[in-house]
Design a protein around this motif. Structure first.
Motif, PDB file in Angstrom:
ATOM      1  N   ARG A 120      -6.429  48.464  34.230  1.00  0.00           N
ATOM      2  CA  ARG A 120      -5.178  48.192  34.931  1.00  0.00           C
ATOM      3  C   ARG A 120      -4.793  46.732  34.671  1.00  0.00           C
ATOM      4  N   VAL A 121      -3.507  46.441  34.807  1.00  0.00           N
ATOM      5  CA  VAL A 121      -3.014  45.078  34.583  1.00  0.00           C
ATOM      6  C   VAL A 121      -2.256  44.613  35.817  1.00  0.00           C
ATOM      7  N   CYS A 122      -2.607  43.421  36.274  1.00  0.00           N
ATOM      8  CA  CYS A 122      -1.878  42.735  37.347  1.00  0.00           C
ATOM      9  C   CYS A 122      -1.330  41.429  36.780  1.00  0.00           C
ATOM     10  N   VAL A 123      -0.081  41.122  37.078  1.00  0.00           N
ATOM     11  CA  VAL A 123       0.551  39.892  36.616  1.00  0.00           C
ATOM     12  C   VAL A 123       1.014  39.104  37.830  1.00  0.00           C
ATOM     13  N   LEU A 124       0.566  37.846  37.925  1.00  0.00           N
ATOM     14  CA  LEU A 124       0.965  36.963  39.019  1.00  0.00           C
ATOM     15  C   LEU A 124       1.556  35.689  38.427  1.00  0.00           C
ATOM     16  N   GLY A 125       2.676  35.259  38.969  1.00  0.00           N
ATOM     17  CA  GLY A 125       3.296  34.019  38.494  1.00  0.00           C
ATOM     18  C   GLY A 125       4.150  33.406  39.579  1.00  0.00           C
ATOM     19  N   ILE A 126       4.367  32.102  39.461  1.00  0.00           N
ATOM     20  CA  ILE A 126       5.107  31.375  40.493  1.00  0.00           C
ATOM     21  C   ILE A 126       6.424  30.826  39.956  1.00  0.00           C
ATOM     22  N   SER A 127       7.434  30.835  40.818  1.00  0.00           N
ATOM     23  CA  SER A 127       8.729  30.226  40.538  1.00  0.00           C
ATOM     24  C   SER A 127       9.433  30.911  39.367  1.00  0.00           C
ATOM     25  N   THR A 128       9.696  30.197  38.270  1.00  0.00           N
ATOM     26  CA  THR A 128      10.320  30.849  37.123  1.00  0.00           C
ATOM     27  C   THR A 128       9.398  31.901  36.526  1.00  0.00           C
ATOM     28  N   LEU A 132       9.352  36.149  35.608  1.00  0.00           N
ATOM     29  CA  LEU A 132       8.691  36.915  34.544  1.00  0.00           C
ATOM     30  C   LEU A 132       7.934  38.100  35.129  1.00  0.00           C
ATOM     31  N   CYS A 133       7.223  37.870  36.226  1.00  0.00           N
ATOM     32  CA  CYS A 133       6.503  38.968  36.881  1.00  0.00           C
ATOM     33  C   CYS A 133       7.476  40.069  37.307  1.00  0.00           C
ATOM     34  N   ALA A 134       8.589  39.669  37.908  1.00  0.00           N
ATOM     35  CA  ALA A 134       9.585  40.646  38.327  1.00  0.00           C
ATOM     36  C   ALA A 134      10.159  41.397  37.127  1.00  0.00           C
ATOM     37  N   TYR A 135      10.338  40.695  36.029  1.00  0.00           N
ATOM     38  CA  TYR A 135      10.846  41.322  34.807  1.00  0.00           C
ATOM     39  C   TYR A 135       9.885  42.411  34.326  1.00  0.00           C
ATOM     40  N   PHE A 136       8.594  42.102  34.332  1.00  0.00           N
ATOM     41  CA  PHE A 136       7.624  43.100  33.883  1.00  0.00           C
ATOM     42  C   PHE A 136       7.535  44.261  34.865  1.00  0.00           C
ATOM     43  N   ALA A 137       7.701  43.993  36.153  1.00  0.00           N
ATOM     44  CA  ALA A 137       7.737  45.080  37.123  1.00  0.00           C
ATOM     45  C   ALA A 137       8.931  45.999  36.851  1.00  0.00           C
ATOM     46  N   GLN A 138      10.051  45.389  36.490  1.00  0.00           N
ATOM     47  CA  GLN A 138      11.262  46.168  36.240  1.00  0.00           C
ATOM     48  C   GLN A 138      11.168  46.994  34.967  1.00  0.00           C
ATOM     49  N   TYR A 139      10.499  46.461  33.927  1.00  0.00           N
ATOM     50  CA  TYR A 139      10.611  47.060  32.601  1.00  0.00           C
ATOM     51  C   TYR A 139       9.319  47.651  32.023  1.00  0.00           C
ATOM     52  N   ARG A 140       8.160  47.378  32.621  1.00  0.00           N
ATOM     53  CA  ARG A 140       6.918  47.824  31.977  1.00  0.00           C
ATOM     54  C   ARG A 140       6.108  48.745  32.880  1.00  0.00           C
ATOM     55  N   ALA A 141       5.925  49.990  32.425  1.00  0.00           N
ATOM     56  CA  ALA A 141       5.118  50.954  33.173  1.00  0.00           C
ATOM     57  C   ALA A 141       3.632  50.737  32.977  1.00  0.00           C
TER      58      ALA A 141
END
Length: 304
Positions: A120-128, A132-141
């Motif tokens: 499994r993959v978890c992505v965590l990032g802050i600010s800008t 990026l994290c939100a982008y991957f949530a939106q576009y990557r299954a």
């Protein structure tokens, strides 16, 4: 709209390590040792791989204390140095070359690498990098969970429309370097991060926010889960716009998008860097670690 980079998930642990080494090889002599790309692994593919994405003008050292805690829980960890960050010269002008496309391409490669480091993959990032994290949530299954921390969907207390207009105006005029804090200038902490930023580069990051603001209204998340973390007293971003994005996601998949707000932290944006004088990592880290660990309880939408 942004042109999405092509995803090329690593097919094996060996491929992931090879590509991580190539990513790390981008760190030449101009890069601070503390700012170099980091791989913390356990010698084989783990149940969970975690990508930690540093903030704008910072570098992987931002996670110097958090990353070992994540690794100690049995997770493989990848912390990429994003383009034009981490220069030994804090007054460098190299960030003027940053674009949204370059930022997305670099972070996409990091997620692709993580696909080989963990089931499994978890992505965590802050600010800008929260964007990026939100982008991957939106576009990557193939991302099981994204954890945007203090995401910069809109600047300051400005409504999204004002932030959007500001972005267009700033990109149309000459690029300027501004101090994060004009009162202390080079004494800005963290002491190894850049104390100033080019206005065009920051607005390039906000182009990712534009994409998500539009996309979240008309399409469901592709990731299994997104968990947004904010500070109620964040002076740098508009939490109301962040809440709007979360509601957009919830309209399509109510259980997939959750949010947590710290109510007792000081007025501060960077809540993860221990070198930030106002960071309360003893409060923040347990919450972030629990959110990361919860990824193992989520059924991925794409099985490895």
């Amino acid at each position: 709209m942004l042109s999405a980079p092509n995803a090329r998930p690593a097919a094996s642990y060996a491929e992931a390590l090879e590509r991580a080494a190539a990513f790390a090889a981008l760190d030449d002599a101009s890069i601070l040792p503390a700012a170099r790309t980091v791989v913390l692994e356990h010698g084989s593919r783990a149940p969970l791989a975690v990508v930690l994405l540093h903030g704008f003008t910072n570098h992987p050292g931002q996670y110097g204390r958090l990353a070992p805690l994540v690794h100690a829980r049995g997770h493989n960890v990848f912390i990429p140095r994003l383009p034009e960050h981490g220069d030994r010269d804090r007054m460098t002008t190299r960030l003027r070359r940053l674009t949204a496309e370059r930022l997305l391409a670099s972070a996409t490669e990091a997620v692709d690498i993580a696909c080989g480091l963990g089931e499994r993959v978890c992505v965590l990032g802050i600010s800008t990098s929260g964007l990026l994290c939100a982008y991957f949530a939106q576009y990557r299954a193939d991302v099981t969970r994204a954890i945007p921390v203090s995401p910069a969907f809109a600047l300051l207390d400005a409504p999204y429309g004002v932030s959007f207009l500001l972005e267009k105006v700033v990109l149309a005029v000459p690029n300027l370097f501004l101090w994060w804090d004009p009162r202390i200038k080079q004494n800005q902490r963290p002491s190894t991060a850049y104390p100033r930023f080019p206005t065009h580069a920051l607005m390039q990051c906000l182009r990712i926010a534009d994409d998500l603001h539009a996309r979240s209204k008309r399409a469901a998340l592709k990731a299994a889960s997104v968990h947004v973390v904010t500070n109620r007293f964040d002076p740098a971003v508009n939490n109301a716009v962040t809440a709007e994005i979360v509601r957009n996601w919830q309209r399509f998949r109510p259980q997939a998008a959750t949010a947590f707000e710290f109510a007792g932290l000081p007025k501060n944006h960077d809540i993860v860097d221990p070198d930030n004088p106002l960071a309360r990592t003893e409060v923040v880290y347990p919450t972030l670690l629990a959110a990361i660990d919860a990824t193992l309880e989520i059924r991925p939408l794409i099985r490895s």
